[in-house]
Design a protein around this motif. Structure first.
Motif, PDB file in Angstrom:
ATOM      1  N   LYS A  80       1.077  -1.283  -0.430  1.00 58.22           N
ATOM      2  CA  LYS A  80      -0.343   0.815  -0.005  1.00 58.22           C
ATOM      3  C   LYS A  80       0.980   0.866   0.329  1.00 58.22           C
ATOM      4  O   LYS A  80       0.428   2.284   0.119  1.00 58.22           O
ATOM      5  N   ASP A  81       2.411   1.359   0.089  1.00 56.15           N
ATOM      6  CA  ASP A  81       2.615   2.175  -0.179  1.00 56.15           C
ATOM      7  C   ASP A  81       3.330   2.447  -1.767  1.00 56.15           C
ATOM      8  O   ASP A  81       3.676   3.709  -2.018  1.00 56.15           O
ATOM      9  N   ILE A  82       2.391   2.427  -2.573  1.00 61.02           N
ATOM     10  CA  ILE A  82       2.154   3.030  -3.712  1.00 61.02           C
ATOM     11  C   ILE A  82       1.736   4.376  -3.506  1.00 61.02           C
ATOM     12  O   ILE A  82       0.913   5.216  -2.740  1.00 61.02           O
ATOM     13  N   ASN A  83       2.354   5.582  -3.865  1.00 59.81           N
ATOM     14  CA  ASN A  83       2.275   6.677  -3.879  1.00 59.81           C
ATOM     15  C   ASN A  83       2.509   7.603  -5.291  1.00 59.81           C
ATOM     16  O   ASN A  83       2.812   6.859  -6.468  1.00 59.81           O
ATOM     17  N   LYS A  84       1.707   8.859  -5.400  1.00 59.72           N
ATOM     18  CA  LYS A  84       1.801   9.437  -6.585  1.00 59.72           C
ATOM     19  C   LYS A  84       3.002   9.409  -7.811  1.00 59.72           C
ATOM     20  O   LYS A  84       2.967   9.412  -8.414  1.00 59.72           O
TER      21      LYS A  84
ATOM     22  N   VAL B  83       2.201  13.150 -16.149  1.00 58.59           N
ATOM     23  CA  VAL B  83       1.441  13.081 -15.984  1.00 58.59           C
ATOM     24  C   VAL B  83       0.081  13.148 -15.388  1.00 58.59           C
ATOM     25  O   VAL B  83       1.211  13.690 -14.562  1.00 58.59           O
ATOM     26  N   LYS B  84      -0.604  13.536 -15.447  1.00 58.41           N
ATOM     27  CA  LYS B  84      -1.857  13.947 -14.242  1.00 58.41           C
ATOM     28  C   LYS B  84      -2.361  13.024 -13.701  1.00 58.41           C
ATOM     29  O   LYS B  84      -2.532  12.163 -14.610  1.00 58.41           O
ATOM     30  N   LEU B  85      -3.289  12.942 -13.117  1.00 56.31           N
ATOM     31  CA  LEU B  85      -4.706  12.157 -12.152  1.00 56.31           C
ATOM     32  C   LEU B  85      -5.721  11.940 -13.897  1.00 56.31           C
ATOM     33  O   LEU B  85      -6.145  10.947 -13.427  1.00 56.31           O
TER      34      LEU B  85
ATOM     35  N   PHE C   2      -7.322 -10.258 -16.659  1.00 56.81           N
ATOM     36  CA  PHE C   2      -7.589  -9.149 -18.061  1.00 56.81           C
ATOM     37  C   PHE C   2      -8.230  -7.977 -17.749  1.00 56.81           C
ATOM     38  O   PHE C   2      -8.505  -7.113 -18.343  1.00 56.81           O
ATOM     39  N   ASN C   3     -10.032  -8.948 -17.104  1.00 59.18           N
ATOM     40  CA  ASN C   3     -11.151  -7.981 -17.520  1.00 59.18           C
ATOM     41  C   ASN C   3     -10.775  -6.396 -16.090  1.00 59.18           C
ATOM     42  O   ASN C   3     -10.882  -4.735 -17.014  1.00 59.18           O
ATOM     43  N   THR C   4     -10.071  -7.171 -14.970  1.00 60.58           N
ATOM     44  CA  THR C   4      -9.707  -5.095 -14.262  1.00 60.58           C
ATOM     45  C   THR C   4      -8.282  -4.542 -15.327  1.00 60.58           C
ATOM     46  O   THR C   4      -8.289  -3.630 -15.554  1.00 60.58           O
ATOM     47  N   SER C   5      -7.241  -5.401 -15.676  1.00 60.26           N
ATOM     48  CA  SER C   5      -6.645  -4.328 -16.885  1.00 60.26           C
ATOM     49  C   SER C   5      -7.221  -4.168 -18.006  1.00 60.26           C
ATOM     50  O   SER C   5      -6.591  -3.090 -18.100  1.00 60.26           O
ATOM     51  N   GLN C   6      -8.221  -4.295 -18.469  1.00 59.95           N
ATOM     52  CA  GLN C   6      -9.137  -3.807 -19.535  1.00 59.95           C
ATOM     53  C   GLN C   6      -9.730  -2.648 -18.621  1.00 59.95           C
ATOM     54  O   GLN C   6     -10.013  -0.930 -19.331  1.00 59.95           O
ATOM     55  N   LYS C   7      -9.905  -2.026 -17.667  1.00 63.81           N
ATOM     56  CA  LYS C   7      -9.867  -1.247 -16.599  1.00 63.81           C
ATOM     57  C   LYS C   7      -9.153  -0.050 -16.608  1.00 63.81           C
ATOM     58  O   LYS C   7      -9.863   0.981 -15.833  1.00 63.81           O
ATOM     59  N   LEU C   8      -8.537   0.131 -16.473  1.00 65.11           N
ATOM     60  CA  LEU C   8      -7.203   0.675 -15.287  1.00 65.11           C
ATOM     61  C   LEU C   8      -6.715   1.352 -17.017  1.00 65.11           C
ATOM     62  O   LEU C   8      -5.687   1.716 -17.486  1.00 65.11           O
ATOM     63  N   ASN C   9      -7.747   2.734 -17.217  1.00 63.22           N
ATOM     64  CA  ASN C   9      -7.195   2.860 -18.104  1.00 63.22           C
ATOM     65  C   ASN C   9      -6.703   4.747 -17.814  1.00 63.22           C
ATOM     66  O   ASN C   9      -7.245   5.419 -19.562  1.00 63.22           O
ATOM     67  N   THR C  10      -6.882   4.853 -16.396  1.00 65.51           N
ATOM     68  CA  THR C  10      -6.728   6.404 -16.405  1.00 65.51           C
ATOM     69  C   THR C  10      -5.108   6.704 -15.557  1.00 65.51           C
ATOM     70  O   THR C  10      -6.099   5.571 -14.590  1.00 65.51           O
ATOM     71  N   PHE C  11      -4.591   6.870 -15.239  1.00 60.40           N
ATOM     72  CA  PHE C  11      -3.940   7.597 -13.912  1.00 60.40           C
ATOM     73  C   PHE C  11      -4.547   7.088 -12.770  1.00 60.40           C
ATOM     74  O   PHE C  11      -4.362   6.217 -12.404  1.00 60.40           O
ATOM     75  N   ARG C  12      -5.945   7.447 -12.983  1.00 57.83           N
ATOM     76  CA  ARG C  12      -6.709   8.413 -11.403  1.00 57.83           C
ATOM     77  C   ARG C  12      -6.909   6.905 -11.091  1.00 57.83           C
ATOM     78  O   ARG C  12      -6.644   5.798  -9.949  1.00 57.83           O
ATOM     79  N   LEU C  13      -7.504   5.729 -11.893  1.00 60.45           N
ATOM     80  CA  LEU C  13      -8.216   4.742 -12.259  1.00 60.45           C
ATOM     81  C   LEU C  13      -6.907   3.696 -11.115  1.00 60.45           C
ATOM     82  O   LEU C  13      -7.224   2.847 -10.766  1.00 60.45           O
ATOM     83  N   VAL C  14      -5.758   3.483 -11.987  1.00 65.84           N
ATOM     84  CA  VAL C  14      -4.921   2.863 -11.151  1.00 65.84           C
ATOM     85  C   VAL C  14      -4.357   3.409 -10.143  1.00 65.84           C
ATOM     86  O   VAL C  14      -3.539   2.593  -9.195  1.00 65.84           O
TER      87      VAL C  14
END
Length: 84
Positions: A10-14, A32-34, A66-78
């Motif tokens: 959970k240590d991911i940061n922007k 690279v913005k939100l 695969f289904n989740t990866s297809q939904k990760l299509n913006t920086f904010r979602l990732v």
């Protein structure tokens, strides 16, 4: 849209995520913005999307479906996905 997967790290940061995006897309970090999205940025092509998912899997030490990866299509979602 609900994305499911609990990250062990959970240590991911922007800043870290911005660096990942910047390296994969071969763009300056300042771009690279939100609201950075696959639809609006030609750098985020299908190959770079696969590279991004692979890098995220390495970072989280978990597979992303695969289904989740297809939904990760913006920086904010990732970013939100990794914060969970």
């Amino acid at each position: 849209m609900k994305l499911e997967m609990k990250s062990k790290n959970k240590d991911i940061n922007k800043l870290k995520l911005t660096k990942i995006f910047s390296n994969i897309m071969r763009i300056n970090q300042s771009k690279v913005k939100l609201n950075f999205s696959q639809k609006a940025n030609k750098e985020w092509d299908s190959m770079n999307h696969v590279r991004l998912i692979i890098e995220l899997e390495k970072f989280t030490k978990q597979k992303i479906s695969f289904n989740t990866s297809q939904k990760l299509n913006t920086f904010r979602l990732v970013y939100n996905f990794l914060k969970k």
